[in-house]
Design an enzyme around this catalytic site. Structure first.
Site, short mmCIF file in Angstrom:
data_model
loop_
_atom_site.label_atom_id
_atom_site.label_comp_id
_atom_site.label_asym_id
_atom_site.label_seq_id
_atom_site.Cartn_x
_atom_site.Cartn_y
_atom_site.Cartn_z
N GLU A 115 -39.84 -15.40 8.84
CA GLU A 115 -39.86 -14.05 9.42
C GLU A 115 -40.38 -14.07 10.84
O GLU A 115 -40.69 -13.03 11.40
CB GLU A 115 -40.74 -13.15 8.55
CG GLU A 115 -40.16 -12.94 7.15
CD GLU A 115 -38.67 -12.60 7.20
OE1 GLU A 115 -37.88 -13.36 6.64
OE2 GLU A 115 -38.31 -11.61 7.87
N ARG A 152 -21.70 -25.96 29.49
CA ARG A 152 -20.33 -25.78 29.99
C ARG A 152 -20.31 -25.56 31.50
O ARG A 152 -19.31 -25.81 32.17
CB ARG A 152 -19.65 -24.56 29.34
CG ARG A 152 -19.23 -24.76 27.92
CD ARG A 152 -18.50 -23.52 27.42
NE ARG A 152 -17.13 -23.45 27.89
CZ ARG A 152 -16.70 -22.73 28.91
NH1 ARG A 152 -17.55 -22.01 29.62
NH2 ARG A 152 -15.43 -22.71 29.27
N ASP A 167 -13.69 -19.52 34.32
CA ASP A 167 -14.07 -18.67 33.19
C ASP A 167 -13.91 -17.20 33.58
O ASP A 167 -14.33 -16.80 34.65
CB ASP A 167 -15.56 -18.90 32.86
CG ASP A 167 -15.69 -19.91 31.74
OD1 ASP A 167 -16.82 -20.17 31.32
OD2 ASP A 167 -14.64 -20.42 31.31
C1 LIG Z 1 -38.12 -11.09 13.20
N1 LIG Z 1 -37.32 -12.21 12.71
C2 LIG Z 1 -36.61 -12.06 11.47
C3 LIG Z 1 -37.20 -13.37 13.47
C4 LIG Z 1 -38.07 -13.58 14.55
C5 LIG Z 1 -37.91 -14.74 15.30
C6 LIG Z 1 -36.94 -15.69 15.00
C7 LIG Z 1 -36.11 -15.47 13.92
C8 LIG Z 1 -35.07 -16.49 13.59
N2 LIG Z 1 -33.78 -15.82 13.53
C9 LIG Z 1 -33.14 -15.40 14.64
C10 LIG Z 1 -33.47 -15.86 15.90
C11 LIG Z 1 -32.76 -15.35 17.00
C12 LIG Z 1 -31.76 -14.40 16.79
C13 LIG Z 1 -30.98 -13.85 17.96
N3 LIG Z 1 -30.40 -12.66 17.77
O1 LIG Z 1 -30.91 -14.47 19.03
C14 LIG Z 1 -31.48 -14.00 15.52
N4 LIG Z 1 -32.15 -14.48 14.46
C15 LIG Z 1 -36.23 -14.32 13.15
#
Ligand SMILES: CN(C)c1cccc(CNc2ccc(C(N)=O)cn2)c1
Length: 245
Positions: A115, A152, A167
């Protein structure tokens, strides 16, 4: 350019790096990628890296000590590289930021799991980035997305030298034009004759017009970021008139 990735799943990173543009980039020596596993820095017998959140709540958090030790090791190996934390709470990654990152010597990417991470780790983080407004099980995919987008842009990495420069997003923020290749007829549909004309100025104009028109139709927010030249405004008007017919 050197990338150091902090992750408890190093194989997720190295597995992806065996193929494609990043694999070739490593083979060509254009990029170096190292992973650092917080489990190797855990001071307890069970190599524990997660624990329950103070104050209660669902799920587990990554503990600070193993992460801080892994960050310190990465900093020693990649001096001066900014530490970027991939999280849904980060600033949105756009091509403009990707191009800025392509100019630095190295990057340290922190991929969280569970989390999230203990807030006190952020004292060692230079910037928090998100690849989009959705939550994944870990930061490894976002780290790979950022790494590939940046790699890239590195000269010599892509096969055809101009690919990155051509691009669509690199063309000052327009969506890409339609592309066609053999066979000339597919399902009764022919290739636009302009592309077979050999008139490169006309082809370039047609491609720009298509990019402008598609950006106006699909992403007016992106078009709004761009000042249009007189010629581009004319091309867009003609595009809309044709569509209107
Ligand atoms: C609060 N929480 C659940 C959480 C907090 C930190 C990391 C993670 C690891 N998961 C990720 C990481 C990045 C992204 C993105 N959108 O860049 C989506 N998910 C989850």
């Amino acid at each position: 350019m050197r990338f150091d990735i902090i992750t408890i799943f190093p194989e997720l990173i190295h597995g992806y790096l065996r193929e494609g543009v990043l694999g070739r980039g490593q083979a060509k020596g254009l990029i170096q990628v190292h992973t650092w596993n917080p489990r190797d820095f855990s001071d307890n017998a069970y190599r524990r890296v997660d624990d329950r959140p103070f104050g209660g709540g669902p799920g587990m958090l990554m503990m600070a000590p193993p992460l801080l030790a892994a960050i310190a090791a990465a900093r020693a190996a990649n001096p001066g590289a900014p530490v970027l934390y991939l999280s849904p709470q980060g600033q949105r990654l756009q091509q403009s930021a990707v191009q800025d990152f392509a100019g630095v010597e190295g990057l340290i990417l922190l991929a969280g799991r569970y989390e999230g991470i203990d807030e006190r780790v952020l004292a060692e983080v230079d910037a928090e980035w998100s690849i989009g407004d959705y939550v994944l099980a870990g930061g490894e995919l976002p780290a790979l997305v950022l790494m590939e987008a940046v790699a890239r842009q590195l000269p010599g990495l892509l096969g055809h030298a101009d690919s990155a420069a051509e691009d669509s997003f690199a063309d000052a923020g327009l969506l890409d034009c339609p592309h066609y290749t053999r066979p000339e007829v597919v399902g009764g549909k022919k290739v636009p004759e302009v592309l077979l004309s050999g008139d490169h100025a006309r082809i370039r104009r047609w491609r720009l017009q298509q990019s402008l028109g598609r950006t106006a139709e699909r992403r007016p927010d992106v078009l709004a970021q761009r000042v249009l030249s007189a010629q581009e405004q004319q091309l867009l008007e003609d595009y809309r008139r044709q569509d209107g017919e």
